[in-house]
Design a protein around this motif. Structure first.
Motif, PDB file in Angstrom:
ATOM      1  N   MET A 193     110.657   0.362   2.294  1.00 27.29           N
ATOM      2  CA  MET A 193     109.211   0.545   2.228  1.00 27.29           C
ATOM      3  C   MET A 193     108.789   1.445   3.392  1.00 27.29           C
ATOM      4  O   MET A 193     109.135   1.198   4.536  1.00 27.29           O
ATOM      5  CB  MET A 193     108.518  -0.819   2.321  1.00 27.29           C
ATOM      6  CG  MET A 193     107.028  -0.714   2.495  1.00 27.29           C
ATOM      7  SD  MET A 193     106.203  -2.310   2.577  1.00 27.29           S
ATOM      8  CE  MET A 193     107.214  -3.214   3.709  1.00 27.29           C
TER       9      MET A 193
ATOM     10  N   ASP B 139     106.056   2.322   5.595  1.00 26.81           N
ATOM     11  CA  ASP B 139     104.724   1.917   6.042  1.00 26.81           C
ATOM     12  C   ASP B 139     104.397   2.512   7.401  1.00 26.81           C
ATOM     13  O   ASP B 139     103.556   1.998   8.109  1.00 26.81           O
ATOM     14  CB  ASP B 139     104.598   0.389   6.059  1.00 26.81           C
ATOM     15  CG  ASP B 139     105.552  -0.267   7.044  1.00 26.81           C
ATOM     16  OD1 ASP B 139     105.243  -1.343   7.520  1.00 26.81           O
ATOM     17  OD2 ASP B 139     106.613   0.307   7.322  1.00 26.81           O
TER      18      ASP B 139
ATOM     19  N   THR C 256     110.759 -11.649   2.414  1.00 23.39           N
ATOM     20  CA  THR C 256     109.576 -11.149   1.720  1.00 23.39           C
ATOM     21  C   THR C 256     108.347 -12.010   1.975  1.00 23.39           C
ATOM     22  O   THR C 256     107.255 -11.490   2.192  1.00 23.39           O
ATOM     23  CB  THR C 256     109.856 -11.057   0.204  1.00 23.39           C
ATOM     24  OG1 THR C 256     111.028 -10.251   0.016  1.00 23.39           O
ATOM     25  CG2 THR C 256     108.705 -10.413  -0.525  1.00 23.39           C
TER      26      THR C 256
ATOM     27  N   SER D 209      96.935  -2.722  -0.913  1.00 22.18           N
ATOM     28  CA  SER D 209      97.900  -2.039  -1.777  1.00 22.18           C
ATOM     29  C   SER D 209      99.333  -2.457  -1.446  1.00 22.18           C
ATOM     30  O   SER D 209     100.145  -2.702  -2.354  1.00 22.18           O
ATOM     31  CB  SER D 209      97.735  -0.525  -1.614  1.00 22.18           C
ATOM     32  OG  SER D 209      98.684   0.160  -2.384  1.00 22.18           O
ATOM     33  N   SER D 210      99.648  -2.543  -0.168  1.00 23.44           N
ATOM     34  CA  SER D 210     101.000  -2.939   0.247  1.00 23.44           C
ATOM     35  C   SER D 210     101.312  -4.365  -0.191  1.00 23.44           C
ATOM     36  O   SER D 210     102.408  -4.637  -0.709  1.00 23.44           O
ATOM     37  CB  SER D 210     101.153  -2.822   1.763  1.00 23.44           C
ATOM     38  OG  SER D 210     101.023  -1.489   2.182  1.00 23.44           O
TER      39      SER D 210
ATOM     40  N   THR E 175      99.923  -6.066  -2.642  1.00 25.88           N
ATOM     41  CA  THR E 175     100.015  -6.081  -4.103  1.00 25.88           C
ATOM     42  C   THR E 175     101.360  -5.551  -4.571  1.00 25.88           C
ATOM     43  O   THR E 175     102.006  -6.134  -5.455  1.00 25.88           O
ATOM     44  CB  THR E 175      98.863  -5.253  -4.718  1.00 25.88           C
ATOM     45  OG1 THR E 175      97.623  -5.812  -4.278  1.00 25.88           O
ATOM     46  CG2 THR E 175      98.918  -5.253  -6.232  1.00 25.88           C
ATOM     47  N   THR E 176     101.807  -4.452  -3.980  1.00 27.47           N
ATOM     48  CA  THR E 176     103.081  -3.845  -4.360  1.00 27.47           C
ATOM     49  C   THR E 176     104.251  -4.773  -4.062  1.00 27.47           C
ATOM     50  O   THR E 176     105.133  -4.965  -4.908  1.00 27.47           O
ATOM     51  CB  THR E 176     103.271  -2.495  -3.640  1.00 27.47           C
ATOM     52  OG1 THR E 176     102.207  -1.622  -4.020  1.00 27.47           O
ATOM     53  CG2 THR E 176     104.609  -1.857  -3.980  1.00 27.47           C
ATOM     54  N   VAL E 177     104.273  -5.362  -2.872  1.00 26.81           N
ATOM     55  CA  VAL E 177     105.371  -6.254  -2.504  1.00 26.81           C
ATOM     56  C   VAL E 177     105.386  -7.459  -3.438  1.00 26.81           C
ATOM     57  O   VAL E 177     106.456  -7.867  -3.915  1.00 26.81           O
ATOM     58  CB  VAL E 177     105.267  -6.696  -1.022  1.00 26.81           C
ATOM     59  CG1 VAL E 177     106.271  -7.786  -0.701  1.00 26.81           C
ATOM     60  CG2 VAL E 177     105.465  -5.510  -0.101  1.00 26.81           C
ATOM     61  N   LYS E 178     104.225  -8.031  -3.707  1.00 25.48           N
ATOM     62  CA  LYS E 178     104.175  -9.196  -4.604  1.00 25.48           C
ATOM     63  C   LYS E 178     104.644  -8.833  -6.010  1.00 25.48           C
ATOM     64  O   LYS E 178     105.376  -9.571  -6.638  1.00 25.48           O
ATOM     65  CB  LYS E 178     102.760  -9.770  -4.650  1.00 25.48           C
ATOM     66  CG  LYS E 178     102.398 -10.553  -3.418  1.00 25.48           C
ATOM     67  CD  LYS E 178     100.997 -11.128  -3.534  1.00 25.48           C
ATOM     68  CE  LYS E 178     100.644 -11.995  -2.354  1.00 25.48           C
ATOM     69  NZ  LYS E 178      99.286 -12.566  -2.464  1.00 25.48           N
ATOM     70  N   LYS E 179     104.216  -7.674  -6.493  1.00 27.01           N
ATOM     71  CA  LYS E 179     104.591  -7.219  -7.844  1.00 27.01           C
ATOM     72  C   LYS E 179     106.099  -6.989  -7.935  1.00 27.01           C
ATOM     73  O   LYS E 179     106.739  -7.396  -8.902  1.00 27.01           O
ATOM     74  CB  LYS E 179     103.836  -5.935  -8.197  1.00 27.01           C
ATOM     75  CG  LYS E 179     104.166  -5.397  -9.558  1.00 27.01           C
ATOM     76  CD  LYS E 179     103.415  -4.101  -9.821  1.00 27.01           C
ATOM     77  CE  LYS E 179     103.880  -3.491 -11.139  1.00 27.01           C
ATOM     78  NZ  LYS E 179     103.359  -2.147 -11.305  1.00 27.01           N
ATOM     79  N   ASN E 180     106.649  -6.337  -6.926  1.00 26.72           N
ATOM     80  CA  ASN E 180     108.081  -6.012  -6.938  1.00 26.72           C
ATOM     81  C   ASN E 180     108.985  -7.222  -6.711  1.00 26.72           C
ATOM     82  O   ASN E 180     110.175  -7.158  -6.950  1.00 26.72           O
ATOM     83  CB  ASN E 180     108.385  -4.931  -5.905  1.00 26.72           C
ATOM     84  CG  ASN E 180     107.808  -3.592  -6.280  1.00 26.72           C
ATOM     85  OD1 ASN E 180     107.469  -3.341  -7.431  1.00 26.72           O
ATOM     86  ND2 ASN E 180     107.680  -2.715  -5.298  1.00 26.72           N
ATOM     87  N   ASN E 181     108.399  -8.306  -6.222  1.00 28.27           N
ATOM     88  CA  ASN E 181     109.184  -9.495  -5.937  1.00 28.27           C
ATOM     89  C   ASN E 181     108.751 -10.692  -6.768  1.00 28.27           C
ATOM     90  O   ASN E 181     109.084 -11.832  -6.449  1.00 28.27           O
ATOM     91  CB  ASN E 181     109.118  -9.828  -4.442  1.00 28.27           C
ATOM     92  CG  ASN E 181     109.854  -8.799  -3.624  1.00 28.27           C
ATOM     93  OD1 ASN E 181     111.070  -8.821  -3.556  1.00 28.27           O
ATOM     94  ND2 ASN E 181     109.132  -7.863  -3.035  1.00 28.27           N
TER      95      ASN E 181
END
Length: 119
Positions: free
Chosen positions: A1, A3, A57, A108-109, A111-117
């Motif tokens: 990631m 960041d 995570t 956004s970060s 949301t992305t981490v939650k979605k990908n995991n």
């Protein structure tokens, strides 16, 4: 990631907060509101920096969520300082916008981490 933009923006924001709070304390002798802003405004970047060494995570998400809460708190103190006349509009608007940009990046970060995991 990647960041690093978020880390850089949060550190730059923290530096501006440190300078602003020092100026207000020196010039206007106000410390209660500025101490609160100093704590929350610098905590955003501290939590983002800490997240790069998260123990997984869930820990990463937790650090980002804490940074997000501190971001919301900072916006409150900035609003209050402006509405009570401790800072002028030329100081207020860029800080408010910068805080908002960091907030959006954090959301956004997260949301992305939650979605990908699958959280």
């Amino acid at each position: 990631m990647s960041d690093s933009i978020l880390r850089d923006k949060s550190k730059d924001y923290a530096k501006r907060i440190v300078v602003l709070c020092g100026d207000i304390k020196k010039d206007k002798k106000e410390s209660v509101l500025t101490n609160q802003l100093l704590r929350s405004g610098t905590s955003i970047g501290a939590n983002i920096y800490e997240a790069q060494y998260a123990q997984g995570t869930k820990d990463l998400i937790s650090k980002f969520e804490i940074a997000l809460k501190e971001c919301y708190e900072s916006e409150y103190w900035i609003d209050l300082l402006f509405e009570t006349g401790y800072i002028n509009e030329q100081t207020y608007k860029p800080l408010k916008n910068e805080c908002g940009a960091i907030r959006r990046m954090l959301i956004s970060s997260i949301t992305t981490v939650k979605k990908n995991n699958s959280f």
